[in-house]
Design a protein around this motif. Structure first.
Motif, PDB file in Angstrom:
ATOM      1  N   GLU A   1      -5.991   5.928 -11.018  1.00  0.00           N
ATOM      2  CA  GLU A   1      -4.707   5.329 -11.390  1.00  0.00           C
ATOM      3  C   GLU A   1      -4.185   5.877 -12.715  1.00  0.00           C
ATOM      4  O   GLU A   1      -2.964   6.000 -12.906  1.00  0.00           O
ATOM      5  CB  GLU A   1      -4.841   3.809 -11.449  1.00  0.00           C
ATOM      6  N   VAL A   2      -5.092   6.204 -13.636  1.00  0.00           N
ATOM      7  CA  VAL A   2      -4.652   6.818 -14.889  1.00  0.00           C
ATOM      8  C   VAL A   2      -4.053   8.196 -14.604  1.00  0.00           C
ATOM      9  O   VAL A   2      -3.000   8.567 -15.129  1.00  0.00           O
ATOM     10  CB  VAL A   2      -5.832   6.937 -15.877  1.00  0.00           C
ATOM     11  N   ARG A   3      -4.716   8.958 -13.739  1.00  0.00           N
ATOM     12  CA  ARG A   3      -4.267  10.326 -13.444  1.00  0.00           C
ATOM     13  C   ARG A   3      -2.962  10.369 -12.660  1.00  0.00           C
ATOM     14  O   ARG A   3      -2.163  11.297 -12.826  1.00  0.00           O
ATOM     15  CB  ARG A   3      -5.382  11.072 -12.709  1.00  0.00           C
ATOM     16  N   ASN A   4      -2.732   9.365 -11.796  1.00  0.00           N
ATOM     17  CA  ASN A   4      -1.465   9.378 -11.052  1.00  0.00           C
ATOM     18  C   ASN A   4      -0.393   8.495 -11.702  1.00  0.00           C
ATOM     19  O   ASN A   4       0.670   8.256 -11.141  1.00  0.00           O
ATOM     20  CB  ASN A   4      -1.685   8.969  -9.582  1.00  0.00           C
ATOM     21  N   ARG A   5      -0.717   8.012 -12.922  1.00  0.00           N
ATOM     22  CA  ARG A   5       0.200   7.237 -13.756  1.00  0.00           C
ATOM     23  C   ARG A   5       0.641   5.911 -13.140  1.00  0.00           C
ATOM     24  O   ARG A   5       1.704   5.375 -13.454  1.00  0.00           O
ATOM     25  CB  ARG A   5       1.417   8.079 -14.157  1.00  0.00           C
ATOM     26  N   SER A   6      -0.168   5.362 -12.244  1.00  0.00           N
ATOM     27  CA  SER A   6       0.158   4.039 -11.707  1.00  0.00           C
ATOM     28  C   SER A   6      -0.420   2.925 -12.574  1.00  0.00           C
ATOM     29  O   SER A   6      -0.094   1.751 -12.407  1.00  0.00           O
ATOM     30  CB  SER A   6      -0.358   3.911 -10.271  1.00  0.00           C
ATOM     31  N   PHE A   7      -1.278   3.283 -13.512  1.00  0.00           N
ATOM     32  CA  PHE A   7      -1.779   2.341 -14.513  1.00  0.00           C
ATOM     33  C   PHE A   7      -1.530   2.936 -15.890  1.00  0.00           C
ATOM     34  O   PHE A   7      -1.813   4.126 -16.109  1.00  0.00           O
ATOM     35  CB  PHE A   7      -3.276   2.064 -14.346  1.00  0.00           C
ATOM     36  N   PRO A   8      -1.013   2.159 -16.821  1.00  0.00           N
ATOM     37  CA  PRO A   8      -0.665   0.740 -16.688  1.00  0.00           C
ATOM     38  C   PRO A   8       0.667   0.532 -15.982  1.00  0.00           C
ATOM     39  O   PRO A   8       1.593   1.338 -16.118  1.00  0.00           O
ATOM     40  CB  PRO A   8      -0.580   0.273 -18.153  1.00  0.00           C
ATOM     41  N   GLY A   9       0.739  -0.564 -15.228  1.00  0.00           N
ATOM     42  CA  GLY A   9       1.993  -0.938 -14.593  1.00  0.00           C
ATOM     43  C   GLY A   9       2.851  -1.739 -15.558  1.00  0.00           C
ATOM     44  O   GLY A   9       2.436  -2.057 -16.683  1.00  0.00           O
TER      45      GLY A   9
ATOM     46  N   GLU B   1       3.493  -4.762 -15.592  1.00  0.00           N
ATOM     47  CA  GLU B   1       2.867  -6.043 -15.946  1.00  0.00           C
ATOM     48  C   GLU B   1       1.817  -5.911 -17.041  1.00  0.00           C
ATOM     49  O   GLU B   1       1.306  -6.915 -17.571  1.00  0.00           O
ATOM     50  CB  GLU B   1       2.237  -6.689 -14.699  1.00  0.00           C
ATOM     51  N   HIS B   2       1.460  -4.664 -17.394  1.00  0.00           N
ATOM     52  CA  HIS B   2       0.423  -4.437 -18.403  1.00  0.00           C
ATOM     53  C   HIS B   2       0.977  -3.921 -19.720  1.00  0.00           C
ATOM     54  O   HIS B   2       0.214  -3.634 -20.645  1.00  0.00           O
ATOM     55  CB  HIS B   2      -0.614  -3.435 -17.876  1.00  0.00           C
ATOM     56  N   VAL B   3       2.290  -3.756 -19.820  1.00  0.00           N
ATOM     57  CA  VAL B   3       2.894  -3.230 -21.039  1.00  0.00           C
ATOM     58  C   VAL B   3       3.848  -4.279 -21.626  1.00  0.00           C
ATOM     59  O   VAL B   3       4.155  -5.289 -20.991  1.00  0.00           O
ATOM     60  CB  VAL B   3       3.638  -1.904 -20.776  1.00  0.00           C
ATOM     61  N   PHE B   4       4.332  -4.005 -22.853  1.00  0.00           N
ATOM     62  CA  PHE B   4       5.142  -4.978 -23.583  1.00  0.00           C
ATOM     63  C   PHE B   4       6.537  -4.412 -23.856  1.00  0.00           C
ATOM     64  O   PHE B   4       6.686  -3.313 -24.389  1.00  0.00           O
ATOM     65  CB  PHE B   4       4.469  -5.321 -24.917  1.00  0.00           C
TER      66      PHE B   4
END
Length: 282
Positions: free
Chosen positions: A255-263, A265-268
């Motif tokens: 998910e880090v490599r395909n940029r799906s994390f952080p979504g 809901e995980h950022v400010f």
């Protein structure tokens, strides 16, 4: 009005009194979180020198230091309320003399707050066990396969078979008579472990011994499947945490490599954007 409930911690005398009664549940622990979990289920938690292998990557327990045991002992103490806490005395901290053993055992107890120490050896350590117990230091003995003596034993071999049974039985009687409140029987032939359990007046704690022992102990990393470098026959895995953790790390990396994390809901969001969003919803 709420009333605070005080949990009474088990003491060596409580474990000693369990001889022949309800089986004694024991596990190792090296960290505060694991100690908290074990405290809910165990009667005795051992800060084992196995920490050298399963946490620090050492090839055996021989390289474990006193400072290492104290550090992990302090961590485990913070996680326990009920279970009796015992700390292993590492290789080279008690064999030289009774006085040396007393100094180091006293340091371990004072620094960690444990209620007892464990040391390896049978007849050869009986005098030291007696010396310590007479001076207020409860001792858990450890006979059979003694990992700190692996270089002289020539490997992790089963003990107490055939003519060797008499030696192991003598060791058990010696530590019991010396004042140990319990004794670990490691990798001892089942018949011999049964005979010892029936013969001595202190609880026997088996690890690769017999279900007839008064209690059982396993290395927590082994039984949870966290330590996978090797698996002794006597280990039953009740979980496969290493496998599950590996799968979780793999999913995270993907998910880090395909940029799906952080979504989202995980950022400010910044304050201006948040205020605008609230206004738009009004």
């Amino acid at each position: 009005m709420s009333v605070a409930v005080t949990v009474k911690a088990l003491m060596p005398a409580d474990i000693r009194a369990r001889k022949g009664n309800h089986p004694i549940v024991c596990l190792t622990a090296y960290t505060t979180p694991v100690a908290r979990l074990a405290d809910k289920h165990c009667d005795l938690v051992l800060v084992g020198d196995s920490v050298g292998m399963v946490v620090h990557g050492l090839p055996s327990t021989v390289g474990v230091s006193l400072d290492m045991m104290i550090m992990h002992g302090e961590a485990v103490r913070r996680g326990l309320d009920r279970a009796l806490m015992v700390v292993d005395m590492p290789f080279g901290t008690y064999e030289e003399s009774r006085e040396m053993a007393l100094r180091n055992a006293s340091t371990i107890m004072a620094r960690t707050g444990c209620a007892a120490v464990k040391l390896e050896g049978g007849e050869t350590m009986a005098d030291t066990i007696h010396f310590l117990t007479q001076r207020g230091i409860p001792v858990m003995a450890h006979i059979g396969l003694t990992p700190q003596s692996i270089n002289t034993l020539g490997g992790y071999k089963v003990q107490g078979r055939g003519r060797d049974a008499e030696r192991v039985e003598r060791d058990a009687r010696a530590v019991a008579q010396a004042g140990a409140f319990s004794v670990v029987l490691e990798k001892i032939a089942e018949t011999t472990a049964c005979k010892i359990t029936a013969a001595v007046e202190i609880p026997t704690i088996g690890i690769g011994a017999s279900a007839s022992c008064d209690g059982q102990i396993l290395v927590v990393d082994d039984m949870l499947g966290m330590f996978v470098e090797f698996r002794p026959k006597f280990v039953k895995r009740y979980a496969e945490i290493a496998k599950d953790a590996g799968q979780a790390m793999s999913a995270y990396a993907a998910e880090v490599r395909n940029r799906s994390f952080p979504g989202m809901e995980h950022v400010f969001a910044d304050a201006v954007a948040s205020t605008a969003k609230i206004a738009a919803q009004a």
